[in-house]
Design an enzyme around this catalytic site. Structure first.
Site, PDB file in Angstrom:
ATOM      1  N   ASP A 102       1.216   2.914  10.444  1.00 24.93           N
ATOM      2  CA  ASP A 102       0.707   2.258   9.202  1.00 24.93           C
ATOM      3  C   ASP A 102       0.541   3.711   8.092  1.00 24.93           C
ATOM      4  O   ASP A 102      -0.428   3.949   7.356  1.00 24.93           O
ATOM      5  CB  ASP A 102      -0.481   1.757   9.351  1.00 24.93           C
ATOM      6  CG  ASP A 102      -1.262   0.999   8.159  1.00 24.93           C
ATOM      7  OD1 ASP A 102      -0.400   0.972   7.126  1.00 24.93           O
ATOM      8  OD2 ASP A 102      -2.252   0.537   8.027  1.00 24.93           O
TER       9      ASP A 102
ATOM     10  N   ASN B  80       5.059  -4.062   0.549  1.00 18.78           N
ATOM     11  CA  ASN B  80       4.074  -4.052  -0.480  1.00 18.78           C
ATOM     12  C   ASN B  80       4.285  -3.024  -1.657  1.00 18.78           C
ATOM     13  O   ASN B  80       3.559  -2.325  -2.115  1.00 18.78           O
ATOM     14  CB  ASN B  80       2.603  -4.090  -0.197  1.00 18.78           C
ATOM     15  CG  ASN B  80       2.194  -2.668   0.806  1.00 18.78           C
ATOM     16  OD1 ASN B  80       3.103  -2.036   1.144  1.00 18.78           O
ATOM     17  ND2 ASN B  80       0.867  -2.470   0.737  1.00 18.78           N
TER      18      ASN B  80
ATOM     19  N   HIS C 146       4.717   2.621   5.025  1.00 15.79           N
ATOM     20  CA  HIS C 146       4.618   2.258   3.656  1.00 15.79           C
ATOM     21  C   HIS C 146       5.446   3.411   3.105  1.00 15.79           C
ATOM     22  O   HIS C 146       4.968   4.855   3.250  1.00 15.79           O
ATOM     23  CB  HIS C 146       3.252   2.429   3.327  1.00 15.79           C
ATOM     24  CG  HIS C 146       2.406   1.222   3.614  1.00 15.79           C
ATOM     25  ND1 HIS C 146       2.649  -0.126   3.086  1.00 15.79           N
ATOM     26  CD2 HIS C 146       1.727   1.012   4.847  1.00 15.79           C
ATOM     27  CE1 HIS C 146       1.833  -1.081   3.960  1.00 15.79           C
ATOM     28  NE2 HIS C 146       1.118  -0.262   4.631  1.00 15.79           N
ATOM     29  N   LEU C 147       6.617   3.250   2.263  1.00 14.99           N
ATOM     30  CA  LEU C 147       7.387   4.186   1.746  1.00 14.99           C
ATOM     31  C   LEU C 147       7.282   4.334   0.183  1.00 14.99           C
ATOM     32  O   LEU C 147       7.676   5.047  -0.228  1.00 14.99           O
ATOM     33  CB  LEU C 147       8.960   3.831   2.327  1.00 14.99           C
ATOM     34  CG  LEU C 147       9.193   4.136   3.704  1.00 14.99           C
ATOM     35  CD1 LEU C 147      10.683   3.871   3.956  1.00 14.99           C
ATOM     36  CD2 LEU C 147       8.908   5.567   4.071  1.00 14.99           C
TER      37      LEU C 147
HETATM   38 ZN   LIG Z   1      -2.279  -3.772   6.754  1.00 14.60          ZN
END
Ligand SMILES: [Zn+2]
Lengths: 311, 435
Positions: free
Chosen positions: B310, B97, B65-66
């Protein structure tokens, strides 16, 4: 004792000390000395994120009877309701020099978190669905007063165990003090790992009642049926409510407890709540003594300070 | 892109153990591996002393996730790419997301460009399965696949594609461009308000439980759907023993399913929640020691194909809260290899060739990422990580390249240190320092 976060933190000796201290304070108070100077100059903050007039008032009265300065820091109308974080509130209390903080909060573990951010003693007055240790102490105190002992008492705790901080604290404390606890609820309102708890479990109230010295009824919110915990309030009441017929099957000398506030007609019928076996009002009175004892033991004075008063 | 120029220069890595094998030299020139052998010389090449170091193909993360666009206070593509390089990664898959969600060709191309500009790591965008992660309307998967970002992995990660029909359609649709649906397996009704693994600890702590069955039921359903429509499924962050068993069963039936496990699920357990410190709050939650053991076994025997971080950066205030109000997730890029060494290599469950497979080759294959996850061999792209497995280090969040500090390993002593990372022949990390 540095904080009181969980009833499970108390050793048997510590729990007995709290109960004995509370009894001593109650005895002296009974002889018309209403105030003890023990905590004079100490500041106790009541930090209440949940509306609970009865618990807040009980703590306030307890602190004042010990001569502490009390600050009520209720979430409503303060910076807390404007989105200030618990940490920032904690730092504010720290800056104010609070010696003790009594916290009631909707989130489990908030008392633990607070204890990491302030130097003063933290007293958990109910954190979400986790614990409410002073409630367990006052319940046990009441049992001991009525029944003369706790060790070996057979205690049934009936109702929404899953969401109950009162049940969690009572199971731990009663186990420490040697009582035999049976939890009674529909399986949906029982935690999945309840077989690992130090107590027995039953889904059948009628089977447990005649074998109980103490029956503690927990509040059950009718809204739980929206999440399918039970089909209807009526069915819940029929299967798990303490009505007149069930009440008649209690042993001689058995008592009925309720932490309040009660939902009359749901988990307990009005005539049971008002009967001589009901300890509901004593629990309120005892709550003040027990909280005085806890504040005293957490915040300090020496062991003889109480004995020097009143006699 | 200043890195392109440096890529013209040459490096002679001396004495590295390729995937843990015998020591040898690796000559990197013009972005590719020019030669491998012992006693190599090259006057034009800058020497890199790699005695005692392990050489791995540049690591590939399938799940990062960046936060950019939208939460640049927590992480940007550039800061995340630096953290990735420091962790030995040469490619990361940026989850969809963000805000706005990466659900159009425009957003995925933006993320892809930001990655190119950073130069520290290849950033491969993941496309959302549904518009705005709403779980109801398919996003333009084809447009994202055809964009310059060449999206092949599609995921609503953070949310589960819980609607069975929509999941079926997504699985079918991505067959047209060899895509894969990466499922965040979490049955939503079973996890309403969930805070941590449901079990002994959650019951004691009074925190709402996230039962294992909520993950396992979705995995079982999706494996059957995948088999039925003849597509490809990837399962994100597998966290339970039951999930491993279901995956083993599905693979045995011939289902084209792959799976990842995070480093934290290989090491940490739900008992850490006893502190109520939400640094340990993550989704899926930390499970039990029995689950940890099953996950390690699954990774060792290939039931779980790869390790994915993650990596989930959050600003400090998002974690300095009551458990229920705190954000879920942990950073992981800069600690992943050390945790894998500690849990898998030092326990004898995986050798370094196995690590190369689980952390580079397999994730690149699943993501259809060309140019990554290739063996260290002559003619291959020079994506190489040099790792000192004999080092020990104390995790200091303040020293991390990530913008966020939410590591559960603070103060923990872990084995191993990334000494150098080469991306197409250019060092992004050298002597343990970002370049
Ligand atoms: Zn997830």
């Amino acid at each position: 004792m540095r904080h009181l976060l969980s009833a499970g933190d108390l050793t048997r000796d510590e729990a007995v000390l709290v109960l004995d201290t509370a009894a001593e304070l109650a005895r002296i108070s009974g002889r018309s000395v209403k105030k003890f100077p023990t905590l004079r100059g100490r500041t106790v903050v009541n930090l209440f994120y949940e509306d609970s007039t009865r618990t807040r008032t009980s703590f306030e009265l307890a602190a004042k009877r010990m001569s502490a300065d009390v600050i009520n820091f209720s979430a409503k109308g303060s910076s807390v309701s404007k989105g200030e974080s618990l940490k920032d509130t904690a730092l504010t209390l720290q800056a104010m020099g609070a010696d003790g903080v009594v916290i009631r909060h909707g989130s489990a573990g908030s008392a633990h978190r607070l204890a990491g951010w302030v130097d003063g003693a933290v007293l958990n007055a109910g954190d979400g669905t986790h614990e409410h240790p002073t409630q367990a102490l006052l319940d046990v105190y009441t049992m001991r007063e009525r029944m003369g002992r706790v060790d070996g008492l057979r205690v049934a705790i009936v109702g929404d165990i899953l969401h109950s901080r009162v049940a969690r604290s009572n199971v731990l404390l009663l186990h420490t003090l040697g009582a035999e606890v049976t939890l009674v609820a529909p399986p949906t309102l029982m935690p999945v790992s309840v077989p690992t708890w130090p107590c027995a479990v039953s889904y059948d109230l009628d089977e447990v009642l005649p074998k109980s010295d103490v029956v503690m009824m927990l509040r059950v919110q009718a809204e739980r049926m929206k999440d399918a915990f039970f089909p209807t309030a009526r069915e819940y009441s029929r299967r798990y409510g303490l009505d007149r017929d069930r009440f008649a099957r209690l042993q001689d000398g058995a008592i009925v407890m309720h932490p309040g506030p009660m939902v009359r007609g749901m988990e307990i019928s009005a005539e049971v709540a008002d009967s001589a076996r009901s300890t509901v009002n004593e629990q309120v009175t005892n709550g003040v003594s027990v909280r005085m004892a806890v504040l005293y033991l957490l915040l300090g004075g020496s062991g003889s300070a109480i004995g020097n008063q009143g006699d | 892109m200043h890195k392109t120029l440096e890529a013209e220069s040459a490096y002679l890595i001396r004495g590295a153990r390729i995937a843990g094998g015998d020591p040898g030299d690796i000559l990197i020139r013009d972005g590719v591996i020019a030669d491998i052998g012992t006693g190599l010389t090259a006057d034009d090449a800058e020497p890199v002393d790699a005695e005692g170091l392990i050489a791995l193909p540049g690591l590939v993360d399938l799940h990062t996730h960046l936060r950019e666009p939208g939460r640049e206070d927590a992480e940007t593509v550039a800061s995340g790419a630096r953290a990735a390089a420091m962790g030995g990664y040469t490619a990361v898959h940026a989850m969809a997301n963000t805000d706005p969600v990466a659900d159009t060709a425009g957003v995925v191309e933006q993320v892809w460009r930001l990655g190119r500009e950073s130069g520290h790591c290849d950033v491969q965008p993941v496309g959302a399965v549904t518009r705005g992660l709403d779980g109801r309307h398919l996003a333009e998967l084809g447009a994202m696949a055809d964009s310059v970002a060449r999206v092949r992995v599609f995921s609503d990660d953070g949310m589960c594609v819980s609607d069975a029909l929509l999941m079926r359609r997504a699985l079918e649709y991505v067959k047209a461009f060899d895509g894969v649906v990466a499922q965040h397996a979490q049955e939503p009704r079973l996890t309403e308000g969930a805070q941590m693994n449901e079990g002994v600890v959650s019951d004691r702590l009074g925190l709402t439980g996230w039962p294992a069955v909520a993950e396992e039921a979705i995995i079982a359903r999706d494996c059957l759907l995948t088999e039925h429509v003849g597509s490809r499924l990837h399962v994100c962050h597998v966290s339970t023993k039951g999930s491993v068993q279901i995956l083993r069963w599905a693979k045995g039936r011939g289902c084209d399913v792959t799976a990842e496990v995070t480093p934290h699920h290989l090491l940490l357990t739900d008992e850490l929640a006893e502190t109520y410190d939400p640094i340990y709050k993550v989704n899926p939650p930390l499970r039990t020691a029995e689950d940890v053991h099953a996950l390690r076994e699954g990774l060792a025997d290939g039931t779980i194909d790869c390790v994915a971080t993650d990596h989930a950066p959050h600003p400090i205030e998002a974690k300095e809260a009551e458990w229920a109000n705190a954000a879920m997730g942990m950073v992981g890029l800069e600690t992943a290899l050390s945790v894998v060494q500690h849990t898998m290599v030092d326990t004898g469950m995986l050798d370094w060739a196995g690590v190369a497979d689980r952390m580079s080759i397999a994730p690149a294959r699943i993501g259809r990422l060309t140019g990554h996850g290739r063996p260290i061999a002559v003619g291959e792209p020079a994506n190489v990580t040099l790792y000192d497995a004999g080092a020990k280090r104390d995790i200091d969040p303040a020293a991390m390249a990530s913008k966020s500090r939410n590591t559960p390993y603070q103060g923990m002593r872990v084995p191993g240190r990334v000494v150098a990372t080469f991306l197409r022949g250019a060092p992004t990390v050298l002597k343990g320092k970002i370049q």
